[in-house]
Enzyme design. Structure first.
Site, short mmCIF file in Angstrom:
data_model
loop_
_atom_site.label_atom_id
_atom_site.label_comp_id
_atom_site.label_asym_id
_atom_site.label_seq_id
_atom_site.Cartn_x
_atom_site.Cartn_y
_atom_site.Cartn_z
N ARG A 1 1.15 0.77 -15.75
CA ARG A 1 2.15 1.57 -15.33
C ARG A 1 2.50 1.33 -14.45
NH1 ARG A 1 2.61 7.84 -16.54
NH2 ARG A 1 5.64 8.10 -16.98
N VAL B 1 0.93 -0.99 0.05
CA VAL B 1 0.04 0.26 -0.30
C VAL B 1 0.66 1.22 0.28
CG1 VAL B 1 -2.07 -1.20 1.08
CG2 VAL B 1 -0.81 0.03 2.32
N GLN C 1 -8.05 -2.65 1.91
CA GLN C 1 -8.52 -3.86 2.84
C GLN C 1 -8.99 -4.91 3.70
OE1 GLN C 1 -4.01 -3.70 3.60
NE2 GLN C 1 -3.80 -5.60 4.70
N ARG D 1 9.85 -3.72 -6.61
CA ARG D 1 9.27 -5.07 -6.11
C ARG D 1 9.51 -6.29 -5.91
NH1 ARG D 1 8.73 -2.49 -1.22
NH2 ARG D 1 7.67 -0.58 -1.18
C1 LIG Z 1 14.21 -1.50 -1.97
C2 LIG Z 1 12.99 -1.26 -1.10
C3 LIG Z 1 13.79 -0.67 0.30
C4 LIG Z 1 13.45 -0.11 1.20
N1 LIG Z 1 12.48 0.13 1.79
C5 LIG Z 1 11.49 1.23 2.93
C6 LIG Z 1 12.53 1.10 3.55
O1 LIG Z 1 12.87 1.85 4.97
N2 LIG Z 1 11.26 2.59 4.20
C7 LIG Z 1 10.18 2.81 3.79
O2 LIG Z 1 9.42 4.12 4.23
N3 LIG Z 1 9.94 3.12 2.78
C8 LIG Z 1 10.85 1.55 1.84
N4 LIG Z 1 10.32 1.56 0.43
C9 LIG Z 1 9.56 1.89 0.55
C10 LIG Z 1 9.45 2.68 -0.84
O3 LIG Z 1 10.09 4.21 -0.61
C11 LIG Z 1 8.00 3.41 -1.65
O4 LIG Z 1 7.69 4.04 -0.98
C12 LIG Z 1 7.21 2.20 -1.93
O5 LIG Z 1 8.31 1.40 -3.03
C13 LIG Z 1 6.66 2.47 -3.32
O6 LIG Z 1 7.39 3.06 -4.22
P1 LIG Z 1 7.37 4.45 -5.09
O7 LIG Z 1 7.31 6.30 -4.07
O8 LIG Z 1 8.19 4.76 -6.64
O9 LIG Z 1 5.94 4.16 -5.84
P2 LIG Z 1 4.26 5.15 -6.09
O10 LIG Z 1 4.13 5.40 -4.62
O11 LIG Z 1 3.34 4.69 -6.79
O12 LIG Z 1 4.80 6.46 -6.91
C14 LIG Z 1 5.24 5.78 -8.51
C15 LIG Z 1 6.03 7.14 -8.95
O13 LIG Z 1 5.93 7.81 -8.41
C16 LIG Z 1 6.46 9.73 -9.10
N5 LIG Z 1 6.00 10.02 -7.32
C17 LIG Z 1 5.35 9.35 -6.72
N6 LIG Z 1 5.10 10.67 -6.01
C18 LIG Z 1 5.62 11.05 -5.54
C19 LIG Z 1 5.96 12.73 -5.03
N7 LIG Z 1 5.49 12.98 -3.75
N8 LIG Z 1 6.99 13.48 -5.59
C20 LIG Z 1 7.54 12.86 -6.67
N9 LIG Z 1 7.62 12.34 -7.22
C21 LIG Z 1 6.58 11.36 -7.06
C22 LIG Z 1 8.16 8.31 -8.44
O14 LIG Z 1 8.49 8.57 -9.18
C23 LIG Z 1 7.32 7.16 -7.48
O15 LIG Z 1 8.34 6.12 -7.80
C24 LIG Z 1 11.88 0.79 0.11
C25 LIG Z 1 11.67 0.37 -1.15
C26 LIG Z 1 12.25 -0.50 -2.30
C27 LIG Z 1 11.98 -0.98 -3.09
#
Ligand SMILES: Cc1cc2nc3c(=O)[nH]c(=O)nc-3n(C[C@H](O)[C@H](O)[C@H](O)COP(=O)(O)OP(=O)(O)OC[C@H]3O[C@@H](n4cnc5c(N)ncnc54)[C@H](O)[C@@H]3O)c2cc1C
Length: 252
Positions: free
Chosen positions: A197, A97, A107, A206
């Site tokens: 997308r 989420v 959920q 992931r």
């Molecule tokens: C290997 C790994 C380790 C991780 N470890 C941690 C951790 O320790 N602690 C933790 O809290 N989370 C962790 N995460 C979660 C991670 O930080 C993201 O919250 C999660 O993977 C969702 O990814 P996202 O933000 O790219 O996706 P989405 O929220 O779906 O966003 C998709 C894309 O849209 C753009 N976007 C979305 N929101 C914004 C915004 N506000 N500003 C600018 N661009 C934006 C970005 O390009 C982003 O990649 C981890 C994730 C991975 C894969």
């Protein structure tokens, strides 16, 4: 873990043809492609009105490949799937989420739903160590026993607070307190709608992490399902096996 697809892209060919007639043009269609793939192609063509004489000889697959190559991926947002994931842990859904863009979630509520008989999702790696497995069993047993004890004792409580609330409100209040001791391994069900997308982004970030087993299983299950329904949207992803036989996603 199980995945049930309850909603999928639906392309209305008749409506498109009516639109194209109004524009005095037509569409050369690639045979044997899916509704999702057609929706993406047609959505892309709208940008340039590349129908009729303006249509290149590219097949649907080539057209989609090119959209992805050019980074014109907003077109992929026109197709989405709705699925239910069951048999997954709260630890997994907490990570899922976090995906904010192009995803919607519904959920199972731990405030409305009684978790007394909740299943637990056992991490596969525990099979490697009897000690680790026993520690996990002990901890989860203690948590679920505490959950039941909290529910039961608060149900019997006739405090001032319980008097001011309806039965339903009080049940919610005590489940909220009791759920705080439930483990991350607690099984849950989650409804997910996501566009192609967003799913591609999810699979990339992931599905490829060796140290995140449950996420890899889920990502592979999702990819296996959606790549059948829209091969051209996901054919740069493949599912390979790690040394223990578990799946991992590889992106070209
Ligand atoms: C290997 C790994 C380790 C991780 N470890 C941690 C951790 O320790 N602690 C933790 O809290 N989370 C962790 N995460 C979660 C991670 O930080 C993201 O919250 C999660 O993977 C969702 O990814 P996202 O933000 O790219 O996706 P989405 O929220 O779906 O966003 C998709 C894309 O849209 C753009 N976007 C979305 N929101 C914004 C915004 N506000 N500003 C600018 N661009 C934006 C970005 O390009 C982003 O990649 C981890 C994730 C991975 C894969």
């Amino acid at each position: 873990m199980k995945l049930y697809v309850i909603g999928r892209p639906n392309f209305d060919e008749k409506a498109l043809i009516a639109f194209l007639r109004g524009q005095q043009t037509s569409w050369k269609r690639t045979r044997g492609v899916t509704q999702a793939e057609e929706l993406v192609e047609v959505s892309g063509r709208i940008c340039y009105m590349s129908f009729g004489n303006m249509q290149s000889p590219r097949s649907n697959k080539e057209y989609i490949r090119n959209l992805i190559k050019m980074g014109h991926e907003s077109v992929l947002e026109h197709v989405s799937w709705t699925f239910i994931l069951a048999g997954v842990s709260r630890a997994f859904t907490h990570q899922l989420v976090r995906h904010r863009v192009g995803f919607s979630f519904s959920q199972l509520s731990q405030q409305y739903h009684d978790e007394t008989n909740a299943e637990l999702v056992e991490p596969q790696i525990l099979k490697l160590s009897k000690t680790a497995k026993q520690a996990w069993l002990n901890a989860t047993k203690a948590s679920t026993a505490a959950y039941k004890a909290i529910i039961q004792s608060l149900e019997d409580e006739t405090s001032v607070l319980s008097k001011g609330l309806t039965k339903k409100e009080y049940a919610r209040l005590i489940r909220s307190a009791a759920r705080s001791v439930m483990p991350n391994a607690t099984e849950t069900k989650i409804g997910v709608t996501a566009n192609a997308r967003a799913l591609r982004h999810f699979l990339r970030v992931r599905g490829t992490i060796p140290g995140d087993e449950e996420m890899r299983f889920a990502a592979a299950l999702i990819l296996k399902t959606i790549s059948k329904e829209a091969p051209s949207l996901f054919d740069d992803f493949s599912i390979q096996k790690m040394s223990d036989g578990s799946p991992i996603i590889v992106h070209e």
